[in-house]
Write a protein that holds these residues in place. Structure first.
Motif, PDB file in Angstrom:
ATOM      1  N   ARG A 123       0.843  -1.194   0.000  1.00  0.00           N
ATOM      2  CA  ARG A 123       0.000   0.000   0.000  1.00  0.00           C
ATOM      3  C   ARG A 123       0.878   1.242   0.000  1.00  0.00           C
ATOM      4  NH1 ARG A 123      -4.859  -0.914   4.397  1.00  0.00           N
ATOM      5  NH2 ARG A 123      -5.857  -2.701   3.366  1.00  0.00           N
ATOM      6  N   PRO A 124       0.579   2.159  -0.853  1.00  0.00           N
ATOM      7  CA  PRO A 124       1.385   3.390  -0.829  1.00  0.00           C
ATOM      8  C   PRO A 124       1.179   4.113   0.497  1.00  0.00           C
ATOM      9  CG  PRO A 124      -0.563   3.633  -2.238  1.00  0.00           C
ATOM     10  CD  PRO A 124      -0.486   2.189  -1.854  1.00  0.00           C
ATOM     11  N   ASP A 125       2.279   4.489   1.104  1.00  0.00           N
ATOM     12  CA  ASP A 125       2.188   5.202   2.372  1.00  0.00           C
ATOM     13  C   ASP A 125       1.534   6.562   2.170  1.00  0.00           C
ATOM     14  OD1 ASP A 125       3.437   3.147   3.653  1.00  0.00           O
ATOM     15  OD2 ASP A 125       5.452   4.001   3.399  1.00  0.00           O
ATOM     16  N   LYS A 126       0.657   6.858   3.120  1.00  0.00           N
ATOM     17  CA  LYS A 126       0.046   8.175   3.066  1.00  0.00           C
ATOM     18  C   LYS A 126       1.089   9.222   3.420  1.00  0.00           C
ATOM     19  CE  LYS A 126      -4.668   6.801   4.265  1.00  0.00           C
ATOM     20  NZ  LYS A 126      -5.789   6.995   5.216  1.00  0.00           N
ATOM     21  N   PRO A 127       1.174  10.259   2.639  1.00  0.00           N
ATOM     22  CA  PRO A 127       2.156  11.292   2.973  1.00  0.00           C
ATOM     23  C   PRO A 127       1.857  11.883   4.340  1.00  0.00           C
ATOM     24  CG  PRO A 127       0.592  12.076   1.306  1.00  0.00           C
ATOM     25  CD  PRO A 127       0.354  10.607   1.476  1.00  0.00           C
ATOM     26  N   ALA A 128       2.900  12.011   5.137  1.00  0.00           N
ATOM     27  CA  ALA A 128       2.731  12.578   6.473  1.00  0.00           C
ATOM     28  C   ALA A 128       2.246  14.011   6.367  1.00  0.00           C
ATOM     29  CB  ALA A 128       4.051  12.517   7.234  1.00  0.00           C
ATOM     30  N   ARG A 129       1.314  14.333   7.224  1.00  0.00           N
ATOM     31  CA  ARG A 129       0.771  15.686   7.211  1.00  0.00           C
ATOM     32  C   ARG A 129       1.814  16.655   7.736  1.00  0.00           C
ATOM     33  NH1 ARG A 129      -4.383  17.942  10.729  1.00  0.00           N
ATOM     34  NH2 ARG A 129      -4.299  20.095   9.981  1.00  0.00           N
ATOM     35  N   ALA A 130       2.139  17.633   6.916  1.00  0.00           N
ATOM     36  CA  ALA A 130       3.153  18.609   7.311  1.00  0.00           C
ATOM     37  C   ALA A 130       2.604  19.486   8.432  1.00  0.00           C
ATOM     38  CB  ALA A 130       3.541  19.463   6.114  1.00  0.00           C
ATOM     39  N   GLU A 131       3.371  19.533   9.519  1.00  0.00           N
ATOM     40  CA  GLU A 131       2.970  20.372  10.631  1.00  0.00           C
ATOM     41  C   GLU A 131       3.249  21.836  10.287  1.00  0.00           C
ATOM     42  OE1 GLU A 131       1.429  19.604  13.391  1.00  0.00           O
ATOM     43  OE2 GLU A 131       1.313  17.480  12.848  1.00  0.00           O
ATOM     44  N   PRO A 132       2.308  22.711  10.557  1.00  0.00           N
ATOM     45  CA  PRO A 132       2.558  24.132  10.295  1.00  0.00           C
ATOM     46  C   PRO A 132       3.711  24.635  11.146  1.00  0.00           C
ATOM     47  CG  PRO A 132       0.542  23.827  11.586  1.00  0.00           C
ATOM     48  CD  PRO A 132       0.976  22.470  11.139  1.00  0.00           C
ATOM     49  N   ALA A 133       4.510  25.527  10.558  1.00  0.00           N
ATOM     50  CA  ALA A 133       5.701  26.023  11.251  1.00  0.00           C
ATOM     51  C   ALA A 133       5.343  27.212  12.135  1.00  0.00           C
ATOM     52  CB  ALA A 133       6.754  26.428  10.229  1.00  0.00           C
ATOM     53  N   ALA A 134       6.041  27.277  13.282  1.00  0.00           N
ATOM     54  CA  ALA A 134       5.891  28.438  14.146  1.00  0.00           C
ATOM     55  C   ALA A 134       6.593  29.621  13.488  1.00  0.00           C
ATOM     56  CB  ALA A 134       6.481  28.158  15.521  1.00  0.00           C
ATOM     57  N   GLN A 135       6.057  30.799  13.645  1.00  0.00           N
ATOM     58  CA  GLN A 135       6.614  31.964  12.980  1.00  0.00           C
ATOM     59  C   GLN A 135       6.537  33.193  13.874  1.00  0.00           C
ATOM     60  OE1 GLN A 135       3.775  33.753   9.964  1.00  0.00           O
ATOM     61  NE2 GLN A 135       2.839  31.702  10.131  1.00  0.00           N
ATOM     62  N   VAL A 136       7.541  34.052  13.710  1.00  0.00           N
ATOM     63  CA  VAL A 136       7.488  35.381  14.324  1.00  0.00           C
ATOM     64  C   VAL A 136       6.834  36.299  13.305  1.00  0.00           C
ATOM     65  CG1 VAL A 136       8.829  37.310  15.216  1.00  0.00           C
ATOM     66  CG2 VAL A 136       9.539  34.967  15.726  1.00  0.00           C
ATOM     67  N   VAL A 137       5.709  36.850  13.648  1.00  0.00           N
ATOM     68  CA  VAL A 137       4.936  37.662  12.706  1.00  0.00           C
ATOM     69  C   VAL A 137       5.530  39.066  12.637  1.00  0.00           C
ATOM     70  CG1 VAL A 137       2.664  38.616  12.169  1.00  0.00           C
ATOM     71  CG2 VAL A 137       2.857  36.322  13.163  1.00  0.00           C
ATOM     72  N   ASP A 138       5.827  39.501  11.418  1.00  0.00           N
ATOM     73  CA  ASP A 138       6.327  40.856  11.201  1.00  0.00           C
ATOM     74  C   ASP A 138       5.145  41.819  11.240  1.00  0.00           C
ATOM     75  OD1 ASP A 138       7.601  43.167  10.500  1.00  0.00           O
ATOM     76  OD2 ASP A 138       8.065  42.558   8.430  1.00  0.00           O
ATOM     77  N   VAL A 139       5.048  42.555  12.330  1.00  0.00           N
ATOM     78  CA  VAL A 139       3.902  43.458  12.494  1.00  0.00           C
ATOM     79  C   VAL A 139       4.166  44.833  11.894  1.00  0.00           C
ATOM     80  CG1 VAL A 139       3.110  42.255  14.555  1.00  0.00           C
ATOM     81  CG2 VAL A 139       4.693  44.173  14.793  1.00  0.00           C
ATOM     82  N   ALA A 165       6.298  41.690  20.091  1.00  0.00           N
ATOM     83  CA  ALA A 165       5.843  40.763  19.049  1.00  0.00           C
ATOM     84  C   ALA A 165       7.003  39.942  18.496  1.00  0.00           C
ATOM     85  CB  ALA A 165       5.166  41.541  17.927  1.00  0.00           C
ATOM     86  N   SER A 166       8.224  40.493  18.520  1.00  0.00           N
ATOM     87  CA  SER A 166       9.389  39.758  18.036  1.00  0.00           C
ATOM     88  C   SER A 166       9.798  38.627  18.977  1.00  0.00           C
ATOM     89  CB  SER A 166      10.569  40.719  17.849  1.00  0.00           C
ATOM     90  OG  SER A 166      10.858  41.385  19.067  1.00  0.00           O
ATOM     91  N   ASP A 167       9.293  38.638  20.201  1.00  0.00           N
ATOM     92  CA  ASP A 167       9.589  37.576  21.174  1.00  0.00           C
ATOM     93  C   ASP A 167       8.461  36.557  21.261  1.00  0.00           C
ATOM     94  OD1 ASP A 167      11.984  38.799  21.763  1.00  0.00           O
ATOM     95  OD2 ASP A 167      11.199  39.889  23.494  1.00  0.00           O
ATOM     96  N   LEU A 168       7.667  36.489  20.195  1.00  0.00           N
ATOM     97  CA  LEU A 168       6.503  35.602  20.193  1.00  0.00           C
ATOM     98  C   LEU A 168       6.494  34.797  18.903  1.00  0.00           C
ATOM     99  CD1 LEU A 168       3.952  35.019  21.938  1.00  0.00           C
ATOM    100  CD2 LEU A 168       2.754  36.698  20.538  1.00  0.00           C
ATOM    101  N   ARG A 169       6.495  33.469  19.043  1.00  0.00           N
ATOM    102  CA  ARG A 169       6.344  32.583  17.892  1.00  0.00           C
ATOM    103  C   ARG A 169       4.942  32.017  17.906  1.00  0.00           C
ATOM    104  NH1 ARG A 169      11.797  28.786  17.666  1.00  0.00           N
ATOM    105  NH2 ARG A 169      13.199  30.314  16.715  1.00  0.00           N
ATOM    106  N   LEU A 170       4.258  32.132  16.766  1.00  0.00           N
ATOM    107  CA  LEU A 170       2.872  31.701  16.684  1.00  0.00           C
ATOM    108  C   LEU A 170       2.724  30.631  15.604  1.00  0.00           C
ATOM    109  CD1 LEU A 170       1.153  35.209  16.887  1.00  0.00           C
ATOM    110  CD2 LEU A 170       1.587  33.596  18.748  1.00  0.00           C
ATOM    111  N   THR A 171       1.910  29.632  15.898  1.00  0.00           N
ATOM    112  CA  THR A 171       1.589  28.588  14.929  1.00  0.00           C
ATOM    113  C   THR A 171       0.101  28.665  14.642  1.00  0.00           C
ATOM    114  OG1 THR A 171       3.328  27.160  15.831  1.00  0.00           O
ATOM    115  CG2 THR A 171       1.675  26.123  14.420  1.00  0.00           C
ATOM    116  N   PHE A 172      -0.226  28.980  13.383  1.00  0.00           N
ATOM    117  CA  PHE A 172      -1.620  29.088  12.969  1.00  0.00           C
ATOM    118  C   PHE A 172      -2.026  27.833  12.205  1.00  0.00           C
ATOM    119  CE2 PHE A 172       0.041  33.441  13.128  1.00  0.00           C
ATOM    120  CZ  PHE A 172      -0.888  34.068  13.931  1.00  0.00           C
TER     121      PHE A 172
END
Length: 357
Positions: free
Chosen positions: A118-134, A156-163
């Motif tokens: 059986r073809p392996d299901k591609p692993a779901r890519a986890e969203p990356a954490a990011q520092v949002v440029d405000v 805001a530069s000291d905050l990593r957010l994963t959406f």
């Protein structure tokens, strides 16, 4: 001999013969290894007193010699009841106590095809954490970042957010002339924050939705370089300082100055962030010791000697008594000294230690 006795003997003989019967039932299908002779037990179900002697009788010497080969060395042939009976006749089977039934058996031989992978299901890519440029164009994403930075009391530069990727269309929406109301639905006790987003155009509510955001905060932390035992004093070589991205639920770290000289309230394992609840200030005065007490009254300062009535830690209020007096007073420990502040204009202020003499 009477007819009744003859009938009884016949019935007994019949019962004994029936009980001694061996039954052979030819299967409808069988699978055998290539190059191996086909035995009776491979193609039939055998039961009865002669099972052991009959099961190993060869009914087909080489299955691969039969016609109807299949692909990749896999083939089959049909073995009928007459062929089985002929093989058993060669071994002088007693048909008086052996019953053979069935029709034909489709015998398959050769390598067993491996199941298709059986073809392996591609692993779901986890969203990356990011520092949002405000500092860029205002979007729902930048509004959410500013609101969460305010919630956690960081830049805001000291905050990593994963959406969540499913919210990307909403988060990329330009603000333009609309009013955006961002309402975080949790405090810093959780790493995942539900955020309600309200979009207004004039005096009309255009959109209302809730998204989940995972947050990491950049904190200056003090960690244990090695395991610190309970009640042990903490020395400079046992701790280290660094900056780490941590969930907001992680307790606020103490400072280097607070940690050195303090004692561990509980065992602190290596690598653990040392928070204020894990340590307590060192004991700086013991019961019965004489301490310099600084009495502050406005711009006037008086220093006198007083004896501690209990052990005291740095920053704690401790009971003292001036020599020759029975009236105790309290002062706050500041290192190895104690300080008491007196407000002379307050009628409720207790008497100064000097007045207790």
């Amino acid at each position: 001999m009477s007819r009744f006795l003859v009938a009884a003997l016949a019935l007994a003989l019949f019962s004994r013969t029936g009980a001694a019967q061996t039954t052979i039932s030819l299967n409808t299908a069988a699978r055998v290894a290539p190059g191996s002779p086909v035995r009776l037990a491979d193609v039939a179900s055998v039961s009865g007193p002669d099972t052991a002697s009959l099961s190993d009788i060869v009914v087909a010497a080489d299955p691969a010699a039969h016609p109807s080969p299949g692909a990749a060395g896999v083939g089959w042939f049909e073995l009928d009841l007459a062929g089985v009976r002929a093989a058993l006749d060669d071994h002088n089977v007693n048909w008086g106590r052996t019953t053979l039934s069935g029709s034909t058996c489709a015998v398959r031989f050769g390598a067993t095809p491996a199941p298709a992978a059986r073809p392996d299901k591609p692993a779901r890519a986890e969203p990356a954490a990011q520092v949002v440029d405000v500092s860029g164009p205002a979007t729902i994403r930048t509004y959410a970042a500013v609101s969460l930075a305010r919630l956690f009391a960081v830049a805001a530069s000291d905050l990593r957010l994963t959406f969540d990727p499913k919210d990307d269309t909403l988060l990329s929406t330009p603000v333009r002339d609309r009013r955006i109301d961002v309402q975080p639905g949790a405090t810093n006790s959780s790493a995942v924050v539900p955020v309600r987003i309200l979009i207004f155009s004039g005096d009309r509510l255009v959109s209302s939705s809730t998204i989940s955001v995972r947050a990491l905060v950049l904190r200056a932390v003090v960690t244990a370089a090695s395991t610190i035992d309970r009640r042990a004093p903490i020395t400079a070589d046992q701790i280290t300082s660094s900056q780490q991205w941590l969930p907001p639920s992680t307790g606020i770290s103490c400072t280097i100055e607070q940690a050195i000289g303090a004692t561990a309230r509980a065992r602190i394992t290596a690598g653990r962030v040392i928070t204020a609840d894990l340590i307590q200030p060192p004991i700086v005065v013991k019961r019965g010791e004489l301490v310099d007490v600084h009495c502050l009254a406005g711009y006037v300062s008086i220093t006198l000697k007083a004896r501690a009535l209990e052990d005291g830690r740095d920053g704690e209020e401790v009971s003292f008594c001036v020599e020759g007096s029975k009236k105790p007073f309290t002062a706050r420990m500041s290192g190895s000294h104690a300080v008491v502040e007196i407000a002379p204009d307050s009628a409720s202020t207790p008497a100064t230690p000097e007045a207790n003499r």
